[in-house]
Write a protein that holds these residues in place. Sequence first.
Motif, mmCIF file in Angstrom:
data_model
loop_
_atom_site.group_PDB
_atom_site.id
_atom_site.type_symbol
_atom_site.label_atom_id
_atom_site.label_comp_id
_atom_site.label_asym_id
_atom_site.label_seq_id
_atom_site.Cartn_x
_atom_site.Cartn_y
_atom_site.Cartn_z
ATOM 1 N N LYS A 245 19.339 1.216 1.634
ATOM 2 C CA LYS A 245 18.128 1.157 0.718
ATOM 3 C C LYS A 245 18.630 2.148 -0.442
ATOM 4 N N GLY A 246 18.354 1.673 -1.585
ATOM 5 C CA GLY A 246 18.577 2.312 -2.832
ATOM 6 C C GLY A 246 19.794 2.042 -3.448
ATOM 7 N N ASP A 247 20.847 1.551 -2.614
ATOM 8 C CA ASP A 247 22.374 1.483 -3.197
ATOM 9 C C ASP A 247 22.298 0.679 -4.262
ATOM 10 N N PHE A 248 23.005 0.858 -5.194
ATOM 11 C CA PHE A 248 23.468 0.186 -6.503
ATOM 12 C C PHE A 248 24.730 -0.156 -6.516
ATOM 13 N N VAL A 249 25.149 -1.421 -6.003
ATOM 14 C CA VAL A 249 26.588 -1.722 -6.076
ATOM 15 C C VAL A 249 26.983 -2.771 -7.165
ATOM 16 N N THR A 250 28.174 -2.359 -7.638
ATOM 17 C CA THR A 250 28.759 -3.310 -8.794
ATOM 18 C C THR A 250 29.897 -4.005 -8.265
ATOM 19 N N ILE A 251 30.006 -5.335 -8.641
ATOM 20 C CA ILE A 251 31.166 -6.065 -7.992
ATOM 21 C C ILE A 251 31.882 -6.819 -9.210
ATOM 22 N N ILE A 252 33.223 -6.399 -9.259
ATOM 23 C CA ILE A 252 34.110 -6.952 -10.355
ATOM 24 C C ILE A 252 34.957 -7.841 -9.531
ATOM 25 N N ARG B 92 22.584 -5.887 -27.772
ATOM 26 C CA ARG B 92 21.625 -6.444 -26.821
ATOM 27 C C ARG B 92 22.178 -6.088 -25.643
ATOM 28 N N ALA B 93 23.256 -6.024 -25.060
ATOM 29 C CA ALA B 93 23.938 -6.154 -24.021
ATOM 30 C C ALA B 93 23.627 -4.549 -23.392
ATOM 31 N N ALA B 94 23.904 -3.818 -24.455
ATOM 32 C CA ALA B 94 23.792 -2.386 -24.271
ATOM 33 C C ALA B 94 22.303 -1.932 -23.988
ATOM 34 N N LEU B 95 21.620 -2.691 -24.571
ATOM 35 C CA LEU B 95 19.736 -2.404 -24.413
ATOM 36 C C LEU B 95 19.480 -2.856 -23.060
ATOM 37 N N ILE B 96 19.848 -4.191 -22.642
ATOM 38 C CA ILE B 96 19.592 -4.588 -21.178
ATOM 39 C C ILE B 96 20.086 -3.762 -20.011
ATOM 40 N N THR B 97 21.603 -3.330 -20.445
ATOM 41 C CA THR B 97 22.240 -2.388 -19.593
ATOM 42 C C THR B 97 21.156 -1.082 -19.240
ATOM 43 N N ASN C 193 32.797 -6.728 -16.816
ATOM 44 C CA ASN C 193 32.952 -5.708 -17.765
ATOM 45 C C ASN C 193 33.238 -4.516 -16.733
ATOM 46 N N MET C 194 34.482 -4.088 -16.593
ATOM 47 C CA MET C 194 34.947 -3.046 -15.721
ATOM 48 C C MET C 194 34.198 -1.569 -16.100
ATOM 49 N N GLN C 195 34.134 -1.240 -17.408
ATOM 50 C CA GLN C 195 33.575 -0.166 -17.737
ATOM 51 C C GLN C 195 32.052 -0.303 -17.315
ATOM 52 N N GLN C 196 31.530 -1.495 -17.388
ATOM 53 C CA GLN C 196 29.967 -1.256 -17.044
ATOM 54 C C GLN C 196 29.993 -1.326 -15.524
ATOM 55 N N ALA C 197 30.705 -1.537 -14.853
ATOM 56 C CA ALA C 197 30.954 -1.619 -13.385
ATOM 57 C C ALA C 197 31.019 -0.183 -12.935
ATOM 58 N N LEU C 198 31.713 0.591 -13.787
ATOM 59 C CA LEU C 198 32.071 2.011 -13.446
ATOM 60 C C LEU C 198 30.715 3.059 -13.774
ATOM 61 N N ASP C 199 30.300 2.595 -14.815
ATOM 62 C CA ASP C 199 29.358 3.360 -15.616
ATOM 63 C C ASP C 199 27.814 3.252 -14.623
ATOM 64 N N LEU C 200 27.673 2.045 -14.123
ATOM 65 C CA LEU C 200 26.225 1.573 -13.370
ATOM 66 C C LEU C 200 26.480 1.752 -11.754
ATOM 67 N N GLY C 201 25.428 2.512 -11.169
ATOM 68 C CA GLY C 201 25.512 2.353 -9.674
ATOM 69 C C GLY C 201 26.378 3.280 -9.000
ATOM 70 N N ASN C 202 26.399 3.383 -7.704
ATOM 71 C CA ASN C 202 26.743 4.407 -6.953
ATOM 72 C C ASN C 202 28.042 3.935 -6.169
ATOM 73 N N LYS D 163 33.981 7.137 -7.087
ATOM 74 C CA LYS D 163 33.590 6.157 -7.966
ATOM 75 C C LYS D 163 33.341 6.792 -9.370
ATOM 76 N N ARG D 164 32.804 7.978 -9.303
ATOM 77 C CA ARG D 164 32.362 8.674 -10.435
ATOM 78 C C ARG D 164 33.806 9.268 -11.238
ATOM 79 N N GLY D 165 34.642 9.572 -10.756
ATOM 80 C CA GLY D 165 35.878 9.990 -11.411
ATOM 81 C C GLY D 165 36.949 8.792 -11.735
ATOM 82 N N LEU D 166 36.426 7.617 -11.390
ATOM 83 C CA LEU D 166 37.394 6.452 -11.631
ATOM 84 C C LEU D 166 37.245 6.023 -13.235
ATOM 85 N N ARG D 167 38.563 5.632 -13.564
ATOM 86 C CA ARG D 167 38.599 5.010 -15.035
ATOM 87 C C ARG D 167 39.211 3.624 -14.718
ATOM 88 N N VAL D 168 39.074 2.744 -15.916
ATOM 89 C CA VAL D 168 39.439 1.391 -15.628
ATOM 90 C C VAL D 168 40.877 1.159 -15.541
#
Lengths: 264, 327
Positions: A31-38, A183-188, A208-217, A236-241
């Motif tokens: 519960k509360g997990d925010f997973v990004t999939i690339i 607009r994409a930035a706004l929605i993000t 968008n790999m950068q988005q995947a890194l910026d968002l979620g845990n 994950k937080r320390g990761l770069r593209v």
Amino acid sequence: MLDLKDISITFNEGTPDEKKALTDINLNLKKGDFVTIIGSNGAGKSTLMNTISGNLYPDVGDVLINGRQVVHLPEYKRSAFIGRVFQDPMAGTAPSMTIEENLAMAYARNKKRKLVFGVTKKRKEMFRDRLKTLNLGLENRLNAKVGFLSGGERQALSLLMTTFTDPDILLLDEHTAALDPSRAALITELTKEVVANSGLTTLMVTHNMQQALDLGNRLVMMDKGQIIFEVSGKAKRGLRVEDLLREFQRIRGEQFESDRAVLG
Amino acid sequence: MLIAMFGAVESGIIYAIMALGVYLTFRILDFPDLTVDGSFVTGGAVAAISIINGVPPVIATIFAIGAGFLAGCITGLLHTKGKINALLAGILMMTALYSINLRIMDTPTLSLLNETTIFTQLQTIWGNTGVDQALNGLLTAMGADRLPSTWAFLIVMLVITITIKLVTDFYLKTEIGLALRAIGDNKRMIRSLSANTDNLTIIGVGISNGLVALAGALIAQLGGFADVGMGIGMIVIGLASVIIGEALFGTKTVARATIAVIGGAIIYRMIVTVALRFDFVETGDMKLMTALIVIAALITPKIVHARKEKQRRLQKRAQLHQHAKGA
């Protein structure tokens, strides 16, 4: 919250077009997990989303939500507790109906629809309050037909419609991919806010790999129907593209199809 | 002419119920439903055979609505569960209904002339109210020489049709109604908002054909007969009413659109009445005329729009040209 167990899907089995879309997928979201999939095209990201939402039934495997087996439940039944925002900004709203009518339909998502007015005075107030959080001025245009809104506005409205009944699972299917960068930035930004405020369990597919890194845990990388890499929390937080690309090369022994993915 | 127009409005109001049904499928559900040609007759046939067998006319009319609803539901089932194309599902049902209607009536035509119908009952009640005398007195004062025999049908049917319109308006604003409208607008979305689109479509097409059958039952009772061929071309008439109404009265809201459909149905009847007064027009030409009206109503707005656009562009160009000269 969401449990995927040993899910496999093969399309066109036994023909020359046979394609193993998903192989032995196991994924568990708390519960509360925010997973990004690339993953590149054809990695199985959309198939995975469709399996969770009920658009597709897996050949084998289980989908459990809150411990309840839902794998045989049709889409319209699952959508009472699964919210989904599509890539196409036109897909999530009804163009010839007004903003308030669209919101009323979304409001009825987790209830049994009845023969009572969908838009009432009380609900209008609530719709207005929720629209204010978008900062797009839509709260003054409750009676405008959604078809007159821009793509960005429609996607923001879709996001609001999907989230304001607090679904157990939120599926975001490349929902910023069809928008221009601002607009994409706004929605993000809105996505970040909504997920944080309501603590929604979220699964987001992105190119968008950068988005995947910026968002979620948590972050999941898929390739050829398999989950090949997972990272969460601090790591994950320390990761770069570049780290992601290197990781892909290490696991697969080949270059990531960078022309198919947005790196920046 | 006055009497003819009076009759046109009278039957137009009844056909408006059918047109509302067509509006529900064509516009709300985006489901081109051709069942109508069959279910209209089903309505007339069920009402007629029931009345002949001693069922009270009001109950017989309710039976007719039920039969139409059922027919529509089957078309909806064919489309949603059987995955048959909407047009084809309607055609199949319409064809099947032809035989079913013959079975219901047992003969191609049933006469109701010696039977008690809703309208003969209405006339008995109405006779004592004195409304006719008052209204006809008014007409005589205005200089009319031939007077309608009764205002009962016109006024009562108007009340019934408006009531149906208001109920439809309400229904389309309820939570269920909103979902129904979304089916015709964005099916994928409303499914992702947990609406059972299959069931809603089936019920929607059912309600539509229930209304169509009601119109059929009333027309049979007004005309004094039910005929297995009375539904031919009905879908095009319904469509003509919807399109004429929308073009003349607009579709901004649901309430506006439904009143437009009723207006369209009445105006269509008036057009037909006027056309039939020309000597070279025969009754049999009406279907051709209806088709032509629909085609014209569909194409004209596009031509007008294209013209306007062209004019606008020409004007802009001329302005630019002049600007260049001036500079």
